[in-house]
Design a protein around this motif. Structure first.
Motif, short mmCIF file in Angstrom:
data_model
loop_
_atom_site.label_atom_id
_atom_site.label_comp_id
_atom_site.label_asym_id
_atom_site.label_seq_id
_atom_site.Cartn_x
_atom_site.Cartn_y
_atom_site.Cartn_z
N VAL A 7 19.26 32.59 10.95
CA VAL A 7 18.68 31.26 11.01
C VAL A 7 18.33 30.83 9.60
O VAL A 7 17.70 31.58 8.85
CB VAL A 7 17.40 31.26 11.88
CG1 VAL A 7 16.84 29.85 12.00
CG2 VAL A 7 17.70 31.82 13.25
N LEU A 8 18.76 29.64 9.21
CA LEU A 8 18.48 29.13 7.87
C LEU A 8 17.25 28.25 7.89
O LEU A 8 17.09 27.41 8.77
CB LEU A 8 19.68 28.33 7.36
CG LEU A 8 20.97 29.14 7.19
CD1 LEU A 8 22.09 28.23 6.70
CD2 LEU A 8 20.76 30.25 6.19
N GLN A 93 17.96 33.13 4.85
CA GLN A 93 18.46 33.13 3.49
C GLN A 93 17.96 31.87 2.80
O GLN A 93 18.09 30.77 3.31
CB GLN A 93 19.99 33.13 3.49
CG GLN A 93 20.62 32.92 2.12
CD GLN A 93 21.11 34.20 1.51
OE1 GLN A 93 20.86 35.27 2.04
NE2 GLN A 93 21.80 34.10 0.40
N THR A 94 17.31 32.03 1.65
CA THR A 94 16.84 30.88 0.88
C THR A 94 17.56 30.89 -0.46
O THR A 94 18.37 31.77 -0.75
CB THR A 94 15.32 30.96 0.65
OG1 THR A 94 15.05 32.00 -0.30
CG2 THR A 94 14.59 31.24 1.95
N ILE A 98 16.94 36.70 0.39
CA ILE A 98 16.63 36.79 1.81
C ILE A 98 15.13 36.69 2.04
O ILE A 98 14.32 36.92 1.13
CB ILE A 98 17.17 38.10 2.41
CG1 ILE A 98 16.50 39.32 1.75
CG2 ILE A 98 18.67 38.18 2.29
CD1 ILE A 98 16.86 40.62 2.41
N LYS A 99 14.76 36.32 3.25
CA LYS A 99 13.36 36.18 3.62
C LYS A 99 13.13 36.76 5.01
O LYS A 99 13.93 36.53 5.92
CB LYS A 99 12.95 34.71 3.59
CG LYS A 99 11.53 34.45 4.05
CD LYS A 99 11.29 32.97 4.20
CE LYS A 99 10.06 32.72 5.05
NZ LYS A 99 9.98 31.33 5.51
N HIS A 134 22.60 38.87 -1.04
CA HIS A 134 23.41 37.65 -0.94
C HIS A 134 24.25 37.68 0.34
O HIS A 134 25.29 38.33 0.42
CB HIS A 134 24.32 37.52 -2.17
CG HIS A 134 23.55 37.54 -3.45
ND1 HIS A 134 22.62 36.58 -3.79
CD2 HIS A 134 23.54 38.44 -4.47
CE1 HIS A 134 22.09 36.86 -4.97
NE2 HIS A 134 22.63 38.00 -5.39
N ILE A 135 23.75 36.95 1.33
CA ILE A 135 24.40 36.92 2.63
C ILE A 135 24.94 35.52 2.88
O ILE A 135 24.22 34.53 2.69
CB ILE A 135 23.41 37.29 3.74
CG1 ILE A 135 22.82 38.68 3.45
CG2 ILE A 135 24.08 37.29 5.10
CD1 ILE A 135 21.66 39.02 4.33
N THR A 136 26.16 35.44 3.29
CA THR A 136 26.79 34.14 3.53
C THR A 136 26.14 33.45 4.72
O THR A 136 25.88 34.07 5.75
CB THR A 136 28.30 34.32 3.81
OG1 THR A 136 28.88 35.07 2.75
CG2 THR A 136 28.98 32.96 3.92
N ALA A 137 25.88 32.14 4.56
CA ALA A 137 25.31 31.37 5.66
C ALA A 137 26.23 31.44 6.88
O ALA A 137 27.44 31.31 6.76
CB ALA A 137 25.12 29.92 5.23
#
Length: 379
Positions: A7-8, A93-94, A98-99, A134-137
């Motif tokens: 979830v973004l 991901q911000t 990551i958060k 670094h994770i792709t949306a």
């Protein structure tokens, strides 16, 4: 492996939420930042989070090397929002990486075990993605398996494992390992859920009993991000000893657990004797004669690899002994477990005082038991 969509969240929204809630507390390790409620509630959650992490690191024999903080948002139960979940863990991901955010609903009847479970889930997620910021949306998030969470919680010091041992002992035909790994505990009834936790306890203990089991389990967690749809194959990849006959190893682990149920409860004197035997540990250093060392001696110096191994064995032995001991000695046995775990991690502060206090308590208990025995003979 269970996967859920990432979830973004917009950074601006996050800042807006916490701009309105400036009061917060930071845990001693600084990994957990707790917002909302009052200082007392935040302190309680901070302590629970740190203890949960400490217990996990003790099992894995790993040092604390976190990189991503966990934001914990405490919110009160609202009568106009009865559907508010007690715990909601979100991963996002911000622009800064990551958060992890855990929303907890604080109420009079809060389930502490549920809170601890979600805290452990967050800790494991951080470990899985620690080196992959670094994770792709739109990518899929791999969650830690339920058996790992349940098993780690069951192995925490001070836990009552009696109901789990009983659940396995009352099962005539245990589940094969592959079938257990494929179970979804959320769909089980209460009895099934207890049995699932018992299997999870047996599995995590079985893995830890392997050579370098803690390190191997930590490696397994690190590789969960690219796990397959075959959980047994994923286990075998990190635990090569399971390749030949994982099912036989699994059934042996369950039989060991079952055997505990057949043991009679030890008397006070028998419990004391077994404790004394276990607290005199055998240390075998390379090219040296075997020696017996008491637990207190290991609180006086930096430990060797052999001494750490002996402490790990002591923790396992105590885990199986405590359920059999006389009830008045169980809390003492659990505290010895905690002390062994601390020493294995190189934490000696305050341990000599704790050991001295335990020795005095045991002497007082022994004197009281003896007085009661003599009194009963006179009556």
């Amino acid at each position: 492996m269970k996967r859920v969509a990432i979830v973004l969240f917009a950074i601006a929204n996050w800042q807006l939420i916490y701009g309105a809630q400036p009061e917060h507390s930071t845990s001693p390790s600084r990994q957990f930042v707790i917002y909302g409620a009052d200082a007392k509630a935040r302190g309680a959650i901070s302590g629970l989070a740190e203890q949960t992490k400490t217990d996990l690191l003790g099992l894995l024999r790993q040092r604390d090397d976190w990189k991503t903080p966990v934001v914990v948002n405490l919110q009160s139960q609202q009568s106009n929002l009865p559907e508010l979940p007690p715990a909601d863990l979100r991963f996002s991901q911000t622009g800064f990486g990551i958060k992890l955010q855990l929303d907890l609903t604080i109420s009079k009847n809060i389930d502490v075990s549920l809170v601890q479970r979600e805290l452990l889930r967050a800790i494991l997620l951080e470990m899985i993605y620690r080196n992959r910021p670094h994770i792709t949306a739109g990518a899929l998030l791999v969650e830690p398996p339920d058996w790992l969470i349940d098993g780690a919680l069951a192995l925490a010091p001070g836990r009552d494992r009696g109901p789990l041992i009983e659940a396995v002992g009352n099962t005539e035909k245990p589940l094969p390992l592959e079938k257990f790994l494929g179970q979804r505990p959320g769909f089980l009834d209460s009895a099934g859920r207890t049995l699932y936790r018992a299997y999870a306890f047996a599995l995590v203990q079985m893995l830890l009993d392997e050579k370098n089991g803690g390190a191997q389990l930590a490696k397994y967690i690190d590789h969960l991000y690219d796990s397959s749809n075959d959980p047994l194959a994923d286990l075998k990849a990190q635990f090569p000893s399971l390749t030949d006959d994982a099912e036989r190893t699994w059934q042996l682990a369950l039989n060991r657990l079952k055997s505990l149920q057949t043991f009679r409860l030890l008397t006070f004197a028998e419990s004391e004797q077994r404790l004394d035997e276990l607290l005199r540990m055998k240390i075998l250093e390379p090219k040296k004669l075997e020696k017996l060392v008491r637990l207190g001696e290991l609180a006086q110096h930096k430990l060797s690899a052999s001494e750490k191994m002996a402490l790990d064995q002591l923790k396992r032995d105590l885990m199986f002994l405590v359920p059999q001991t006389n009830p008045v000695l169980r809390s003492i046995g659990r505290e010895y477990q905690e002390i062994a775990a601390l020493l294995a991690r190189g934490k000696r502060r305050g341990v000599p005082k704790r050991l001295s206090r335990l020795e005095v308590t045991r002497q007082q208990l022994a004197a009281r038991i003896e007085r009661n025995r003599r009194l009963s003979e006179l009556v």
